[in-house]
Design a protein around this motif. Sequence first.
Motif, PDB file in Angstrom:
ATOM      1  N   GLU A  56       0.831  -1.208   0.000  1.00 59.20           N
ATOM      2  CA  GLU A  56       0.000   0.000   0.000  1.00 59.20           C
ATOM      3  C   GLU A  56       0.861   1.252   0.000  1.00 59.20           C
ATOM      4  O   GLU A  56       1.963   1.258   0.545  1.00 59.20           O
ATOM      5  CB  GLU A  56      -0.891   0.035   1.248  1.00 59.20           C
ATOM      6  CG  GLU A  56      -1.905  -1.089   1.326  1.00 59.20           C
ATOM      7  CD  GLU A  56      -2.762  -0.968   2.568  1.00 59.20           C
ATOM      8  OE1 GLU A  56      -3.541  -0.006   2.640  1.00 59.20           O
ATOM      9  OE2 GLU A  56      -2.629  -1.824   3.451  1.00 59.20           O
ATOM     10  N   ASP A  57       0.327   2.316  -0.577  1.00 62.65           N
ATOM     11  CA  ASP A  57       0.944   3.637  -0.470  1.00 62.65           C
ATOM     12  C   ASP A  57       0.500   4.197   0.875  1.00 62.65           C
ATOM     13  O   ASP A  57      -0.675   4.514   1.066  1.00 62.65           O
ATOM     14  CB  ASP A  57       0.488   4.529  -1.625  1.00 62.65           C
ATOM     15  CG  ASP A  57       1.134   5.901  -1.590  1.00 62.65           C
ATOM     16  OD1 ASP A  57       1.289   6.477  -0.488  1.00 62.65           O
ATOM     17  OD2 ASP A  57       1.493   6.399  -2.674  1.00 62.65           O
ATOM     18  N   ILE A  58       1.419   4.302   1.791  1.00 64.38           N
ATOM     19  CA  ILE A  58       1.083   4.688   3.166  1.00 64.38           C
ATOM     20  C   ILE A  58       0.384   6.035   3.209  1.00 64.38           C
ATOM     21  O   ILE A  58      -0.629   6.204   3.891  1.00 64.38           O
ATOM     22  CB  ILE A  58       2.345   4.680   4.050  1.00 64.38           C
ATOM     23  CG1 ILE A  58       2.913   3.266   4.129  1.00 64.38           C
ATOM     24  CG2 ILE A  58       2.042   5.216   5.443  1.00 64.38           C
ATOM     25  CD1 ILE A  58       4.300   3.182   4.719  1.00 64.38           C
ATOM     26  N   GLU A  59       0.905   6.998   2.472  1.00 62.33           N
ATOM     27  CA  GLU A  59       0.324   8.345   2.524  1.00 62.33           C
ATOM     28  C   GLU A  59      -1.102   8.377   1.971  1.00 62.33           C
ATOM     29  O   GLU A  59      -1.921   9.153   2.441  1.00 62.33           O
ATOM     30  CB  GLU A  59       1.223   9.330   1.785  1.00 62.33           C
ATOM     31  CG  GLU A  59       2.520   9.573   2.558  1.00 62.33           C
ATOM     32  CD  GLU A  59       3.462  10.508   1.846  1.00 62.33           C
ATOM     33  OE1 GLU A  59       3.427  11.704   2.179  1.00 62.33           O
ATOM     34  OE2 GLU A  59       4.209  10.033   0.977  1.00 62.33           O
ATOM     35  N   LEU A  60      -1.409   7.516   1.004  1.00 57.95           N
ATOM     36  CA  LEU A  60      -2.780   7.451   0.479  1.00 57.95           C
ATOM     37  C   LEU A  60      -3.707   6.676   1.410  1.00 57.95           C
ATOM     38  O   LEU A  60      -4.891   6.969   1.496  1.00 57.95           O
ATOM     39  CB  LEU A  60      -2.790   6.814  -0.914  1.00 57.95           C
ATOM     40  CG  LEU A  60      -2.145   7.629  -2.034  1.00 57.95           C
ATOM     41  CD1 LEU A  60      -2.147   6.829  -3.338  1.00 57.95           C
ATOM     42  CD2 LEU A  60      -2.852   8.963  -2.216  1.00 57.95           C
ATOM     43  N   ARG A 113      10.649  11.478   6.880  1.00 60.33           N
ATOM     44  CA  ARG A 113       9.878  12.376   6.014  1.00 60.33           C
ATOM     45  C   ARG A 113       8.395  12.046   6.087  1.00 60.33           C
ATOM     46  O   ARG A 113       7.553  12.928   6.253  1.00 60.33           O
ATOM     47  CB  ARG A 113      10.358  12.261   4.552  1.00 60.33           C
ATOM     48  CG  ARG A 113       9.599  13.186   3.598  1.00 60.33           C
ATOM     49  CD  ARG A 113       9.723  12.763   2.149  1.00 60.33           C
ATOM     50  NE  ARG A 113       9.269  11.411   1.884  1.00 60.33           N
ATOM     51  CZ  ARG A 113       8.003  11.030   1.783  1.00 60.33           C
ATOM     52  NH1 ARG A 113       7.023  11.889   1.966  1.00 60.33           N
ATOM     53  NH2 ARG A 113       7.683   9.774   1.519  1.00 60.33           N
ATOM     54  N   LEU A 114       8.052  10.765   6.013  1.00 64.69           N
ATOM     55  CA  LEU A 114       6.664  10.327   6.080  1.00 64.69           C
ATOM     56  C   LEU A 114       6.033  10.750   7.412  1.00 64.69           C
ATOM     57  O   LEU A 114       4.964  11.352   7.441  1.00 64.69           O
ATOM     58  CB  LEU A 114       6.591   8.807   5.932  1.00 64.69           C
ATOM     59  CG  LEU A 114       5.224   8.169   6.053  1.00 64.69           C
ATOM     60  CD1 LEU A 114       4.365   8.527   4.851  1.00 64.69           C
ATOM     61  CD2 LEU A 114       5.352   6.660   6.179  1.00 64.69           C
ATOM     62  N   GLY A 115       6.703  10.432   8.516  1.00 66.01           N
ATOM     63  CA  GLY A 115       6.169  10.748   9.838  1.00 66.01           C
ATOM     64  C   GLY A 115       5.980  12.239  10.045  1.00 66.01           C
ATOM     65  O   GLY A 115       4.941  12.681  10.548  1.00 66.01           O
ATOM     66  N   ILE A 116       6.957  13.029   9.649  1.00 65.84           N
ATOM     67  CA  ILE A 116       6.884  14.484   9.802  1.00 65.84           C
ATOM     68  C   ILE A 116       5.684  15.035   9.036  1.00 65.84           C
ATOM     69  O   ILE A 116       4.940  15.874   9.533  1.00 65.84           O
ATOM     70  CB  ILE A 116       8.190  15.149   9.300  1.00 65.84           C
ATOM     71  CG1 ILE A 116       9.384  14.731  10.147  1.00 65.84           C
ATOM     72  CG2 ILE A 116       8.052  16.664   9.197  1.00 65.84           C
ATOM     73  CD1 ILE A 116       9.404  15.196  11.560  1.00 65.84           C
ATOM     74  N   ASN A 117       5.484  14.540   7.822  1.00 65.17           N
ATOM     75  CA  ASN A 117       4.408  15.062   6.974  1.00 65.17           C
ATOM     76  C   ASN A 117       3.018  14.582   7.383  1.00 65.17           C
ATOM     77  O   ASN A 117       2.022  15.130   6.902  1.00 65.17           O
ATOM     78  CB  ASN A 117       4.682  14.733   5.508  1.00 65.17           C
ATOM     79  CG  ASN A 117       5.824  15.562   4.965  1.00 65.17           C
ATOM     80  OD1 ASN A 117       5.999  16.725   5.338  1.00 65.17           O
ATOM     81  ND2 ASN A 117       6.626  14.970   4.101  1.00 65.17           N
ATOM     82  N   LEU A 118       2.931  13.587   8.251  1.00 62.86           N
ATOM     83  CA  LEU A 118       1.628  13.092   8.699  1.00 62.86           C
ATOM     84  C   LEU A 118       1.218  13.650  10.064  1.00 62.86           C
ATOM     85  O   LEU A 118       0.195  13.270  10.604  1.00 62.86           O
ATOM     86  CB  LEU A 118       1.628  11.564   8.728  1.00 62.86           C
ATOM     87  CG  LEU A 118       1.655  10.908   7.345  1.00 62.86           C
ATOM     88  CD1 LEU A 118       1.897   9.407   7.463  1.00 62.86           C
ATOM     89  CD2 LEU A 118       0.381  11.194   6.580  1.00 62.86           C
ATOM     90  N   LEU A 119       2.015  14.571  10.599  1.00 66.29           N
ATOM     91  CA  LEU A 119       1.714  15.161  11.906  1.00 66.29           C
ATOM     92  C   LEU A 119       0.903  16.438  11.772  1.00 66.29           C
ATOM     93  O   LEU A 119       1.081  17.214  10.842  1.00 66.29           O
ATOM     94  CB  LEU A 119       3.013  15.506  12.632  1.00 66.29           C
ATOM     95  CG  LEU A 119       3.683  14.370  13.366  1.00 66.29           C
ATOM     96  CD1 LEU A 119       5.069  14.785  13.815  1.00 66.29           C
ATOM     97  CD2 LEU A 119       2.855  13.921  14.555  1.00 66.29           C
TER      98      LEU A 119
END
Length: 194
Positions: free
Chosen positions: A58-62, A82-88
């Motif tokens: 899966e695409d985590i961000e989607l 990068r993923l974690g920072i952008n999901l906060l």
Amino acid sequence: MRFCRQRVLVLGGGGAVGLAAIQLSAAAGCIVTTTCGSQSIQRVLDVGAEQAIDYTTEDIELAIKGQFDAVLDTIGIPETERLGINLLKRGGHYMTLQGEAASLADRYGLAIGLPAATAVLLKKQFQYRYSHGIEYCWTYMRADAEGLDEIRRLAEAGKMKIPVEKTFPITQVREAHEAKEKRLVPGKVVLEVD
């Protein structure tokens, strides 16, 4: 433990540390989402995650809807950071278990490595506070009798379980170490003291 309905993302929830984080967060009343491989999805859901995302397919961000109050990154590579920072959310907290203090101290010695690690941490804290409005930190381990007592209570109540793959008697410590080093045992190894 106090009740909180904060949304928490555990990156790398399929490992033993991630499983512990999921259980502790769920016990505190948090809504937990996690990433893991396909073989770990049922296990993370069974211990309290409300959503499990298979990072291999899966695409985590989607797959993730909304933003989180806190992210615990058990992997600690640039991609998961990068993923974690952008999901906060603004005001959220990003925590990684893979801070650079140990690696820089190993590489350059304590006198140079620890100040260098402090400089890296301060730079990231400043950068993310002003670019994303979040708090960034590395975890540091310390003795915490109260925390250990809470973990004991959760374990006794059946709310905290760490899967053990294999148990060795203490007399076979070398064999246990070799089994982990050669990746013969995928899960946690426990040494049993008679």
